[in-house]
Scaffold this motif. Structure first.
Motif, PDB file in Angstrom:
ATOM      1  N   GLU A 283     -63.149  29.298 -69.170  1.00 52.37           N
ATOM      2  CA  GLU A 283     -62.924  29.382 -70.614  1.00 52.37           C
ATOM      3  C   GLU A 283     -62.211  30.672 -71.011  1.00 52.37           C
ATOM      4  O   GLU A 283     -61.314  30.670 -71.852  1.00 52.37           O
ATOM      5  CB  GLU A 283     -64.269  29.268 -71.342  1.00 52.37           C
TER       6      GLU A 283
ATOM      7  N   ARG B  32     -58.325  30.466 -70.617  1.00 56.62           N
ATOM      8  CA  ARG B  32     -57.614  29.285 -71.089  1.00 56.62           C
ATOM      9  C   ARG B  32     -56.550  29.582 -72.135  1.00 56.62           C
ATOM     10  O   ARG B  32     -55.693  28.735 -72.415  1.00 56.62           O
ATOM     11  CB  ARG B  32     -58.603  28.243 -71.621  1.00 56.62           C
ATOM     12  N   THR B  33     -56.556  30.769 -72.729  1.00 60.40           N
ATOM     13  CA  THR B  33     -55.542  31.111 -73.731  1.00 60.40           C
ATOM     14  C   THR B  33     -54.703  32.305 -73.303  1.00 60.40           C
ATOM     15  O   THR B  33     -54.106  32.990 -74.133  1.00 60.40           O
ATOM     16  CB  THR B  33     -56.209  31.396 -75.085  1.00 60.40           C
TER      17      THR B  33
ATOM     18  N   ARG C 158     -61.871  23.332 -63.315  1.00 65.01           N
ATOM     19  CA  ARG C 158     -61.112  23.676 -64.513  1.00 65.01           C
ATOM     20  C   ARG C 158     -60.838  25.179 -64.582  1.00 65.01           C
ATOM     21  O   ARG C 158     -61.531  25.987 -63.939  1.00 65.01           O
ATOM     22  CB  ARG C 158     -61.885  23.252 -65.767  1.00 65.01           C
ATOM     23  N   THR C 159     -59.841  25.552 -65.352  1.00 64.51           N
ATOM     24  CA  THR C 159     -59.613  26.964 -65.666  1.00 64.51           C
ATOM     25  C   THR C 159     -60.811  27.472 -66.455  1.00 64.51           C
ATOM     26  O   THR C 159     -61.236  26.817 -67.415  1.00 64.51           O
ATOM     27  CB  THR C 159     -58.334  27.134 -66.493  1.00 64.51           C
TER      28      THR C 159
ATOM     29  N   ASP D  28     -57.148  21.288 -65.171  1.00 65.69           N
ATOM     30  CA  ASP D  28     -58.205  20.439 -65.716  1.00 65.69           C
ATOM     31  C   ASP D  28     -58.332  19.186 -64.864  1.00 65.69           C
ATOM     32  O   ASP D  28     -57.750  18.147 -65.163  1.00 65.69           O
ATOM     33  CB  ASP D  28     -57.917  20.075 -67.177  1.00 65.69           C
TER      34      ASP D  28
ATOM     35  N   ASP E  29     -50.154  30.335 -71.468  1.00 62.51           N
ATOM     36  CA  ASP E  29     -51.426  30.423 -72.194  1.00 62.51           C
ATOM     37  C   ASP E  29     -51.933  29.067 -72.665  1.00 62.51           C
ATOM     38  O   ASP E  29     -53.121  28.900 -72.934  1.00 62.51           O
ATOM     39  CB  ASP E  29     -51.297  31.377 -73.390  1.00 62.51           C
ATOM     40  N   TYR E  30     -51.061  28.080 -72.717  1.00 61.92           N
ATOM     41  CA  TYR E  30     -51.465  26.738 -73.153  1.00 61.92           C
ATOM     42  C   TYR E  30     -51.602  25.770 -71.972  1.00 61.92           C
ATOM     43  O   TYR E  30     -51.897  24.599 -72.165  1.00 61.92           O
ATOM     44  CB  TYR E  30     -50.460  26.180 -74.159  1.00 61.92           C
ATOM     45  N   GLN E  31     -51.384  26.255 -70.754  1.00 59.28           N
ATOM     46  CA  GLN E  31     -51.485  25.414 -69.559  1.00 59.28           C
ATOM     47  C   GLN E  31     -52.736  25.788 -68.765  1.00 59.28           C
ATOM     48  O   GLN E  31     -52.998  26.969 -68.540  1.00 59.28           O
ATOM     49  CB  GLN E  31     -50.253  25.593 -68.671  1.00 59.28           C
ATOM     50  N   ASN E  32     -53.468  24.776 -68.339  1.00 57.57           N
ATOM     51  CA  ASN E  32     -54.696  25.030 -67.606  1.00 57.57           C
ATOM     52  C   ASN E  32     -54.923  23.965 -66.535  1.00 57.57           C
ATOM     53  O   ASN E  32     -54.415  22.849 -66.640  1.00 57.57           O
ATOM     54  CB  ASN E  32     -55.894  25.032 -68.562  1.00 57.57           C
TER      55      ASN E  32
ATOM     56  N   LYS F 147     -51.673  32.965 -66.567  1.00 52.52           N
ATOM     57  CA  LYS F 147     -52.425  33.160 -65.323  1.00 52.52           C
ATOM     58  C   LYS F 147     -51.670  32.537 -64.157  1.00 52.52           C
ATOM     59  O   LYS F 147     -50.706  31.785 -64.346  1.00 52.52           O
ATOM     60  CB  LYS F 147     -53.840  32.588 -65.392  1.00 52.52           C
TER      61      LYS F 147
END
Length: 299
Positions: free
Chosen positions: A107, A110-111, A104-105, A53, A48-51, A114
């Motif tokens: 919005e 992003r939390t 980017r992931t 970018d 949940d904290y990785q995206n 995935k």
């Protein structure tokens, strides 16, 4: 007798905060037809904290093709495009004289946990079109030609094959074909292929000339017209290639051109912030110092 002329293994590459498996270019093989760059992204489980970018970065002289198997990417570019790509669809961005984009992931993801999995591809433009106006086309999954027989499901992602033509607006003769095998059978497509040809095994395995090839291997055909192999049930493979562009093309960072001078100008323009901005994304990916000092690579 095997038609495999070269076997390339995926090699790890860093595209910012995300590791991918790079298929092209390799020292032994800089391109297959007009295809000059292929990255296999994932499959990667993101917390949940990785995206993803990948901030705004430039391109010239090529078209980029994004094709996802899982996950989602928000694409923004200097043309004003803001569009989410999902599995099965195609994003086709033609840089021409210059474009900037970010990936980017979205919005809303992003939390949450995935998965991201797909292919990103660069196709070099013919010399006479390298300085064309940039453009962006999104093609939904149901717009891509697909057909089935008793052995497999097929999809033409880009280009022309047999009587099928993809809605992706390519600029030179090429093909990018997906094959999903229902059972073990012999694939024989060679008489309908042209130019240079390669095969990537995404899932499962194939056999050719008594040898078995599995995932994360890119096989370059000695001759496209001889493309014939055995595929195992449940396997997914991609066949791509086309007519080789007559001019030598140089690759430098995110730039592709038949002119070293054009690449030098693009390099200077990016360092001096002369490329257009991406609306809604004011980040900036600096050119790595190692790239600034490196030699422009040819095919």
């Amino acid at each position: 007798m095997s038609n495999v002329g070269l076997i390339l293994e995926e090699k790890a590459a860093d595209i910012g905060n995300f590791l991918v498996g790079r298929l092209l270019p390799f020292r032994q093989k800089r391109h297959v037809g007009p295809f000059v760059f292929i990255d296999h992204m994932g499959p990667t489980k993101l917390k949940d904290y990785q995206n993803l970018d990948v901030g705004p970065h430039p391109h010239i002289g090529l078209s980029t093709l994004t094709y996802l198997f899982e996950g989602s990417i928000m694409h923004r570019d200097s043309l004003g495009t803001e569009l989410e790509i999902k599995p099965g669809a195609v994003n086709w961005m033609t840089a021409g004289k210059g474009v900037v984009h970010s990936e980017r992931t979205p919005e809303y993801l992003r939390t949450t946990d995935k998965i991201l999995h797909g292919l990103q591809i660069w196709v070099a433009l013919p010399k006479e079109l390298e300085n064309m106006e940039p453009s962006f086309v999104h093609v939904e999954e149901d717009q891509l030609p697909h057909w089935s027989d008793e052995h497999a499901d097929y999809r033409l992602i880009a280009g022309k094959f047999r009587d099928y033509t993809s809605a992706v607006p390519v600029y030179s003769p090429l093909y990018f074909i997906e094959i999903k095998a229902k059972n073990d059978f012999k694939v024989s497509l060679g008489k309908d292929l042209y130019g240079e040809s390669a095969l990537y095994v995404l899932e499962g395995s194939i056999k050719d000339g008594g040898e078995t090839y599995g995932t994360k291997q890119l096989l370059i055909a000695k001759e496209a017209a001889l493309c014939e192999f055995e595929i195992t049930a449940g396997s997914t493979v991609y066949i791509f290639g086309g007519e080789e562009l007559p001019e030598e093309h140089f690759i430098f960072w995110n730039f592709v051109s038949s002119s070293r001078e054009t690449i030098e100008k693009a390099k200077e323009d990016w360092v001096n912030h002369r490329f257009p901005n991406v609306p809604g994304d004011d980040d900036y990916v600096p050119m790595p110092q190692a790239q600034i000092n490196s030699k422009i690579k040819g095919n």
